[in-house]
Scaffold this active site. Structure first.
Site: not given
Ligand SMILES: [Zn+2]
Ligand SMILES: [Zn+2]
Length: 1013
Positions: A47, A86, A547, A584, A588, A621, A624
């Site tokens: 999610p 999530d 998590w 992850q 997750w 990477k 913003k």
């Protein structure tokens, strides 16, 4: 008739049309329902949090989540897909804090937890529309209308059930331990969260500190001058908390003299510590230093800070003030000779090793920092944030001659993964899940999981499991699943609650109100009587790691075990497939694996595609701050979602890091989409002219060798794509399709053109149409999981328009099944050989600057052996035509590569070489001229808007050479035939005729084309 297809195509536009077709016909729902009764295929959606805009990396994972179930559905699997959101945790709280302009927990409490959490609840879905729109736009088929939401009461209740089950198995405990702590968020983080936030190249102080020895000797060496133990640290803010120094008992230490003082450090570190020149006065063994005492840098009692002492690892006793306080040198097996001075500064409150050493050696324990990361007490630098206090601390030490050297270092340091604050290792009470108790099971269950790429299994993920530490899972925060643990102050007992029913049954429950909201502060108000002593139990204020929420989704999304109690056995657990980015493995993927192992000792997912990160074109990477974030919407609006999908599937293997650039997507469009589109448009155009109706005429076909070849390739392609997707390798599968489309366009269609152009409709022509039709229809189905829009476009026009009984969408069709009897290895190898020779010949031509249309006398070819040569002789007519030469000669490789400029140009690769002569006879030149005229006339026919089948009259005007060519009977006949010209007229075209002035190989020529009747 097929719907006419323009060679100019606007992918984003037809994608929008197909979206509304899918929507109105409910194609996704039907694609699932139609396979009810089939074997289940389960995708777990990892999610996302919908309180920020989806980025390009979300598109990457979402298209990988899409392709496999889409393929499985076409293979007959029943594959419902449930979306999820999530909604808890720091990411959400932080966003709201930003909105409210808060920077500390105190401000949240002043504002009110109820109001704050209400804002969190609202904020969670602030970008939901955008997420849903993007999800639909990229054709990630998942049920967005009935998603699971981690903040729902039912979801929370399942999570409580999971926690209670672990509690009952004694897998949950509260520990006073050093944990990574984010001072801004005011909470501990788990080791997997820490793993998300490491930053290389972080600048920190690197300082050498002098600790004054309080005794008169070290070993046998009498100290007749002031002596100091030298230690090194990168965290000066921990120095006020220092209560011991550690040495390696077996190592050798030196006492050196510097400016009338003694400094003590390890021999092995003397040079590296910049003291190589200092005279060595004595050498002692590390064990001689044990039991030496030194003066604290800062006596805590002078600065109004408590000093405690370890009784054992778990308990600390307050100590009385002591003006003559000294601290000991202890031995430790953790002291390394790789960096520092071989003497390690120990601050038990601020490091895991330090804390353990403190417990083992009954050291003093001094906390000088609060949970916000500010220095407490009355130090000159009190009230400052630790990292800001570093400089003041060093200045203070320098003024007291306790600082030997101060430099800066660049190293890797962990930061909070959400708010970017440097983490502090900090001793405090935290709730843990005892994952180390099931470490062997975690490792054993991992054996049963298929990882793609495979190296993750025992690499990144396996290592993570091998180095497992207990899961610090409580958070001193507000918006999350509340820790369902109540505490009795009177008798210090705890009770864990595993369901609402259980809660309701608690004696003298107070504060229970409907409608129930299982969040703070409502659950904080729930009290009941202690079952041991009858006093009032109160809930602990902590919430849990978000998590844990997402890792509990396999059961919590179905409100197990309160509903769906057959869940574990009915095929919905474990998942067949999950996919997320490689980070992850510690997020997750880990929380899923840990929770299902803890609860059921079962795997949670059978197959996982682990995706590499998406970087910008330069390999940086995306962020913003850097301003290099790619908005997926802009790319999709320009190139279409299919182009982006295809680029993600085929650009690089799933596990690799990707450098994303718009140019790469544009390249995919040119190379693959436009090639396929041109074949499609070519087919539809000619098929309509000839009124080709697939499947209607049951005449016996005469498949040519070329037809048999491409059908063989097509069936081999089905085998390869099916195998690739079955093996969770969309990249390999997609690249095979790309190769096929290339062969289809650049060999099959090119070599078949004349068969489509010729005016008579014979069996050969029908065979060509039937073959190309079969290729395109099969391609549409093979492409459906990859590029669902383009596949639908092809399928609708080629299949639905002709066969009203066919499935209404390509996504309701079955995946193609290969007819292996049609695969002819020899034929495919022959064609590959011919293509190889032709591409080498063309390369040689282009190096010599001779146009493809210019016929040449011969080509000299060398191939791998006599077998190849025999095969090539069989293919001679094709090769003569493709290379545009009159004769094919064979020679040994060594001879061919000897042929040199200016007479020849050679193209060679491995055992293959093709030499093209550069001399052009007048006859060949004239023939080349005629071909060039044909090409110009054909371009003019298109520009004039003539239909491909229109017959014309051609006008020309030029010098003697042009007239000579047009007067040559053979050449003129050739030009007429190729351009469907009834006549070639030497003269000025009449008014209204489409004309162009051309220059061909230096000759001026005026050409005109006029359509007949
Ligand atoms: Zn933080
Ligand atoms: Zn009690």
């Amino acid at each position: 008739m097929f719907r006419p297809v323009s060679s100019k195509v606007n992918f984003p536009q037809f994608e929008e049309e197909i979206l509304s077709f899918w929507r109105s016909k409910k194609v996704f729902e039907r694609s699932v329902d139609a396979r009810q009764g089939g074997q289940r295929f389960v995708l777990y959606e990892g999610p996302p949090t919908a309180n920020g805009s989806p980025g390009i990396h979300h598109v990457l994972s979402r298209v990988f989540k899409d392709i496999i179930p889409r393929y499985k559905a076409m293979k007959g699997f029943y594959a419902p897909r449930i979306a999820g959101w999530d909604t808890h945790g720091l990411p959400v709280e932080l966003e709201v804090e930003k909105e409210l302009g808060f920077s500390s927990k105190a401000q949240i409490e002043d504002f009110g937890i109820a109001k704050f959490n209400a804002r969190c609840r609202e904020s969670v879905f602030s970008y939901l529309k955008e997420w849903n729109a993007l999800t639909e736009r990229i054709a990630f088929w998942i049920d967005l209308e009935h998603p699971y939401i981690t903040m729902d009461n039912n979801y929370i209740e399942s999570v409580w059930w999971a926690i209670k089950r672990m509690w009952d198995k004694n897998l949950i405990y509260q520990g006073y331990k050093v944990t990574p702590h984010c001072p801004r968020c005011g909470t501990s983080l788990s080791s997997h969260e820490v793993a998300l936030g490491y930053k290389d190249d972080t600048e920190d102080p690197s300082v050498y500190i002098k600790f004054k020895v309080s005794g008169k000797s070290v070993g046998d060496f009498a100290l007749d001058k002031p002596a100091y133990l030298l230690a090194w640290t990168t965290t000066p803010w921990t120095l006020p908390g220092n209560t011991a120094l550690a040495i390696a008992p077996e190592a050798e230490y030196v006492i050196v003299e510097v400016e009338n003082e003694y400094l003590i450090l390890a021999s092995a570190r003397q040079e590296a510590s910049g003291l190589g020149e200092a005279p060595v006065m004595a050498k002692v063994k590390g064990s001689d230093l044990q039991g030496v005492f030194y003066e604290p840098l800062f006596n805590p009692h002078d600065f109004n800070v408590e000093r405690k002492r370890f009784d054992n690892l778990a308990s600390l006793n307050l100590q009385a003030a002591d003006k003559d306080l000294t601290y000991p040198v202890i031995g430790g097996d953790f002291v390394s000779m790789e960096d520092g001075t071989g003497i390690v500064h120990i601050a038990p409150a601020y490091g895991e090793i330090d804390y353990e050493a403190g417990g083992k050696n009954n050291l003093d324990f001094v906390h000088t920092v609060d949970l916000q990361g500010n220095i407490i007490g009355t130090y000159p630098f009190s009230g400052k944030f630790v990292k800001d206090a570093d400089k003041d601390i060093l200045d203070d030490l320098k003024s007291r001659n306790l600082l030997l050297r101060s430099e800066t270092i660049r190293h890797t340091y962990p930061f909070c993964w959400r708010c970017d604050t440097p983490l502090l290792y900090y001793a405090k009470q935290t709730w843990y899940i005892r994952t180390t108790a099931i470490k062997d099971k975690l490792i054993a269950r991992n054996d049963e999981i298929n990882w793609y790429p495979e190296h993750i299994k025992y690499g990144r993920f396996g290592d993570w499991l091998q180095n497992n530490v207990d899961w610090a899972f409580s958070r001193e925060r507000y918006w999350g699943t509340p820790l369902p643990v109540w505490h009795c102050d009177a008798c210090n007992s705890y009770e864990c609650v595993g369901s609402i029913e259980e809660l309701k049954k608690k004696p003298n429950l107070s504060g229970f109100k409907e409608p129930l909201d299982l969040h703070r502060p409502f659950v904080d108000g729930l009290t009941f009587d202690c079952s041991k002593c009858g006093a009032t139990m109160k809930r602990l204020p902590e919430v849990i790691d978000c998590w844990f929420d997402s890792g509990a989704m396999p059961i919590a999304q179905h409100h197990y075990p309160f509903d769906n109690d057959a869940l574990l056995e009915d095929g919905r657990f474990p998942a067949d497939y999950i996919s997320e980015a490689v980070d992850q493995t510690r997020g997750w993927f880990y929380s899923l694996h840990a929770i299902s192992t803890l609860l059921f000792n079962r795997i949670c997912f059978s197959n996982v595609i682990c995706l590499g990160h998406v970087l910008d074109a330069k390999g940086e990477k995306m962020s913003k701050a850097r301003g290099n974030v790619v908005e997926p919407g802009a790319i999709i609006n320009k190139y279409g979602a299919d182009a982006l999908r295809w680029y993600f599937f085929t650009g690089t293997a799933p596990g690799n890091v990707r450098r994303f650039s718009e140019e790469a997507v544009a390249e995919v469009t040119r190379r693959f989409f436009l090639t396929l589109w041109n074949v499609y448009s070519f087919f539809v155009t000619y098929a309509n002219i000839d009124k080709f109706a697939p499947g209607s005429k049951k005449v016996s076909l005469e498949p040519s060798e070329l037809d048999r070849w491409i059908i063989s390739e097509l069936n081999q392609l089905i085998v390869d794509v099916d195998g690739g997707l079955e093996a969770y390798n969309p990249t390999e599968a997609g690249r095979k399709i790309e190769g096929f489309v290339d062969d289809l366009s650049n060999w099959y269609v090119r070599r078949s053109r004349r068969r489509f152009w010729k005016s008579e409709s014979d069996a050969d022509k029908l065979a060509a149409y039937t073959t190309l039709y079969e290729c395109l229809v099969t391609l549409s189905k093979l492409l459906a999981p990859f590029t669902p829009f383009l596949a639908e476009e092809l399928y609708q026009n080629l299949v639905c328009s002709v066969f009203p009984d066919a499935p209404e969408s390509v996504h309701l069709a079955d995946f193609p099944v290969a007819d292996k009897s049609k695969i002819d290895e020899q034929l495919m190898a022959d064609a590959q050989l011919a293509m190889k020779v032709c591409s080498l010949g063309r390369a040689a031509r282009s190096e010599a600057g001779i146009k493809v249309r210019q016929p040449l006398d011969h080509a000299v070819v060398s191939v791998a052996g006599t077998k190849d040569e025999e095969r090539l002789k069989k293919l001679k007519p094709q090769i003569l035509e493709e290379l545009n030469v009159k004769e094919l000669k064979f020679d040994a490789l060594s001879e061919v590569v000897k042929l040199e400029k200016p007479a020849y140009v050679v193209g060679a690769e491995g055992n293959y070489a093709v030499a093209m002569p550069t001399e052009i006879s007048p006859e060949l030149k004239a023939e080349g001229m005629a071909r060039e005229i044909v090409r110009r006339l054909q371009a003019m026919r298109r520009s004039a808007g003539f239909d491909i089948a229109d017959h014309i009259i051609t006008y020309y005007q030029g010098g003697d050479y042009i007239r000579e060519i047009m007067a040559d009977k053979t050449l003129a006949e050739y030009i007429k035939q190729e351009t469907l010209s009834q006549e070639l007229i030497d003269g000025v075209p009449e008014e209204g005729v489409f004309t162009e002035r051309q220059k061909i190989s230096g000759y001026d020529i005026l050409l005109g084309v006029k359509r007949l009747g």
